[in-house]
Enzyme design. Sequence first.
Site, mmCIF file in Angstrom:
data_model
loop_
_atom_site.group_PDB
_atom_site.id
_atom_site.type_symbol
_atom_site.label_atom_id
_atom_site.label_comp_id
_atom_site.label_asym_id
_atom_site.label_seq_id
_atom_site.Cartn_x
_atom_site.Cartn_y
_atom_site.Cartn_z
ATOM 1 N N GLU A 152 23.711 -31.045 97.333
ATOM 2 C CA GLU A 152 23.434 -31.376 98.630
ATOM 3 C C GLU A 152 21.998 -31.298 99.185
ATOM 4 O O GLU A 152 21.275 -30.385 98.354
ATOM 5 C CB GLU A 152 24.352 -31.082 99.892
ATOM 6 C CG GLU A 152 25.750 -31.250 99.725
ATOM 7 C CD GLU A 152 26.800 -30.669 100.527
ATOM 8 O OE1 GLU A 152 26.531 -30.272 101.672
ATOM 9 O OE2 GLU A 152 27.908 -31.328 100.173
ATOM 10 N N HIS B 134 23.606 -35.411 111.724
ATOM 11 C CA HIS B 134 23.931 -35.640 110.210
ATOM 12 C C HIS B 134 23.542 -36.872 109.800
ATOM 13 O O HIS B 134 23.500 -37.962 110.704
ATOM 14 C CB HIS B 134 25.332 -35.676 109.793
ATOM 15 C CG HIS B 134 25.603 -35.648 108.427
ATOM 16 N ND1 HIS B 134 25.289 -36.707 107.530
ATOM 17 C CD2 HIS B 134 26.121 -34.593 107.393
ATOM 18 C CE1 HIS B 134 25.549 -36.484 106.143
ATOM 19 N NE2 HIS B 134 26.385 -35.108 106.187
ATOM 20 N N ARG C 282 18.183 -31.889 106.006
ATOM 21 C CA ARG C 282 18.667 -32.798 106.955
ATOM 22 C C ARG C 282 17.915 -33.117 108.100
ATOM 23 O O ARG C 282 17.916 -34.537 108.734
ATOM 24 C CB ARG C 282 19.788 -32.069 107.399
ATOM 25 C CG ARG C 282 21.130 -33.048 107.539
ATOM 26 C CD ARG C 282 22.532 -32.204 107.651
ATOM 27 N NE ARG C 282 23.287 -32.061 106.446
ATOM 28 C CZ ARG C 282 24.481 -31.632 106.605
ATOM 29 N NH1 ARG C 282 24.820 -31.077 107.600
ATOM 30 N NH2 ARG C 282 25.088 -31.533 105.265
ATOM 31 N N HIS D 112 26.116 -33.502 114.726
ATOM 32 C CA HIS D 112 26.944 -33.018 113.510
ATOM 33 C C HIS D 112 27.292 -31.736 114.008
ATOM 34 O O HIS D 112 28.590 -31.195 113.487
ATOM 35 C CB HIS D 112 26.422 -33.179 112.241
ATOM 36 C CG HIS D 112 27.114 -32.880 111.022
ATOM 37 N ND1 HIS D 112 28.414 -33.423 110.788
ATOM 38 C CD2 HIS D 112 26.846 -31.923 110.256
ATOM 39 C CE1 HIS D 112 28.791 -32.823 109.735
ATOM 40 N NE2 HIS D 112 28.092 -31.911 109.137
ATOM 41 N N ARG E 273 20.559 -25.962 109.581
ATOM 42 C CA ARG E 273 21.122 -25.287 108.753
ATOM 43 C C ARG E 273 21.228 -25.989 107.364
ATOM 44 O O ARG E 273 21.141 -27.255 107.507
ATOM 45 C CB ARG E 273 22.850 -25.658 109.511
ATOM 46 C CG ARG E 273 23.983 -25.306 108.289
ATOM 47 C CD ARG E 273 25.223 -25.227 109.097
ATOM 48 N NE ARG E 273 25.369 -26.665 109.283
ATOM 49 C CZ ARG E 273 26.289 -27.500 108.501
ATOM 50 N NH1 ARG E 273 26.847 -27.169 107.352
ATOM 51 N NH2 ARG E 273 26.457 -28.914 108.811
#
Length: 537
Positions: free
Chosen positions: A122, A245, A291, A352, A387
């Site tokens: 990811e 997100h 992200r 998110h 995060r």
Amino acid sequence: MPNQIKQFDFLVLGSGIAGLTFALKVAPHGKVAIITKKHRAESNTNYAQGGIAAVTSKEDSFEMHVRDTLEAGAGLCNEEIVRTIVEEGPARIAELIDLGMRFSEREIPRSNGARELDLGKEGGHSKRRILHAKDVTGREIERALLAAVAAQPNIEILENHFAIDLITSQKLGDEGHNRCLGVYVLEKSTQRVETFSAPVVLLATGGCGKVYLYTTNPDIATGDGVAMAYRAGAAVANMEFIQFHPTCLYHPKAKSFLVSEAVRGEGGVLKTIEGVEFTDHYHPLKSLAPRDIVARAIDSEMKRSGADHVLLDITHQPAQFIIERFPNIHATCLQYGIDITKEPIPVVPAAHYQCGGVLTNMDGETEIVGLYAVGEVACTGLHGANRLASNSLLEALVCADRAAQRIISHPVPPSEARIPEWQSGNASNADELVVVSHNWDEIRRLMWDYVGIVRTDKRLQRAQSRIANLQAEIQEYYWDFIVTSDLLELRNIATVADLIIRSALQRPESRGLNYNLDYPNPDPDWAQRDTIIRNPI
Ligand code: FAD
Ligand code: SIN
């Protein structure tokens, strides 16, 4: 007739990964009540797709996982906490597997059929390290944990029980160190408020995605834990860092459906609606950059072109691979007429994850004696300003264990305090219910428009004054009428919205998820500073 106080050794608020893991660990030491506001599986955990980040491969190392986490966190992570959580991860994963969790496996090449854990990739991860159960990891976690809980005679799960407020010694007039004594809980089927007491209360109530108009989160995510802890006088930290997100399905009929970052991990590429790749203008890792960067890149492309979405294209992968690796995403998109093996997926960013929360140490201890917080509701210092993908399930798993070990080795003695019954308003007026739904919509739209991916001080100030008016109205309504779960959630999203805005206004810089056009760069003076807010009670 007065309600009897329900007494337990441990009260656990929430039945996601944090609450269930903690409950299982403390159950051998006393009676546990898990209080959860809907069905027991309904939680952010249940919808997790990508998986859990942990170092389990020889190609990987703790050092690399620590470095990736610090890099994503944009200078604000607490390195000691990052290191502890990363290093304790593999042991907790092994326990989860022993409990019955089934992660996806793959055949080891040239090994005569031997198998190993399949590791996904990811954004922001330098190695493949995401353990997953196809694209429904969270559903499998809930299944495994709930089955283990069902086998524990010491644990009682109370569904459709809505925790309203913490009962603390200070609220009862004691001027000594603030201590948590229990919780007032709305039993939704009877509409009665019950009183629960225990020397230990764990907040495991998850995040606050529903504060925003567009979110990947299910309806439970209304920030109740942060709002309750704030009202009780606990410190709340870093609430400006709301993670958006990058890829939520864009379809008029799809509500909150996430398209996992793992799709980009398996080669999915972001494109404009004209089919042109654009993320290379923003970061060398392109579609797999951290992200915050990808979400901002999409936001800026949409604003530049006026388009209402972008595209995520994985059609270059074989159809069979896509269907086997992402069965849930494939089937759900197909329901909306999108065959992801043949056409790109329309996507938009959506709220998110809450990186901030109730301030705790890595054992889940808050500033209030007897009150612990674990999981998305807590701010341990792991995530910093952004995060790293799939680190939240890891944090919940590790910190639930640490909190349980801490409590078992340092038990909190029961209190002698006399807990009063809940005092209820006595009017109910169905006509006024429109106030609840109107204010609910207004807050969520206001937060999306003024406190979203890109902020300015002027917009934040506007949002702050509107939220203040709404809070005054909600407060008046709250004292006059019998409480309902809708009203309680409205009060909580208003409180959390206010905390997000105040935190964002306190940070005069852009860092990670807090991007403010008035201060477009990070300020080194703020590199290790948390924004902390306490309710002056
Ligand atoms: P939750 O799982 O949200 O559980 C909260 C519980 O508290 C629920 O049972 C809820 O009903 C209950 N509750 C809330 N308020 C009250 C109240 N007032 N009274 C009683 N009960 C209450 N993270 C990853 O690491 N990897 C992923 O792949 C991943 N994918 C995700 C995909 C989606 C769509 C979403 C939404 C999140 C994802 N995340 C992922 C984030 C991760 O799922 C959450 O951060 C994590 O599951 C939070 O766990 P938790 O136990 O803290 O809270
Ligand atoms: C995803 O699958 O993209 C979600 C992962 C996460 O939020 O950590």
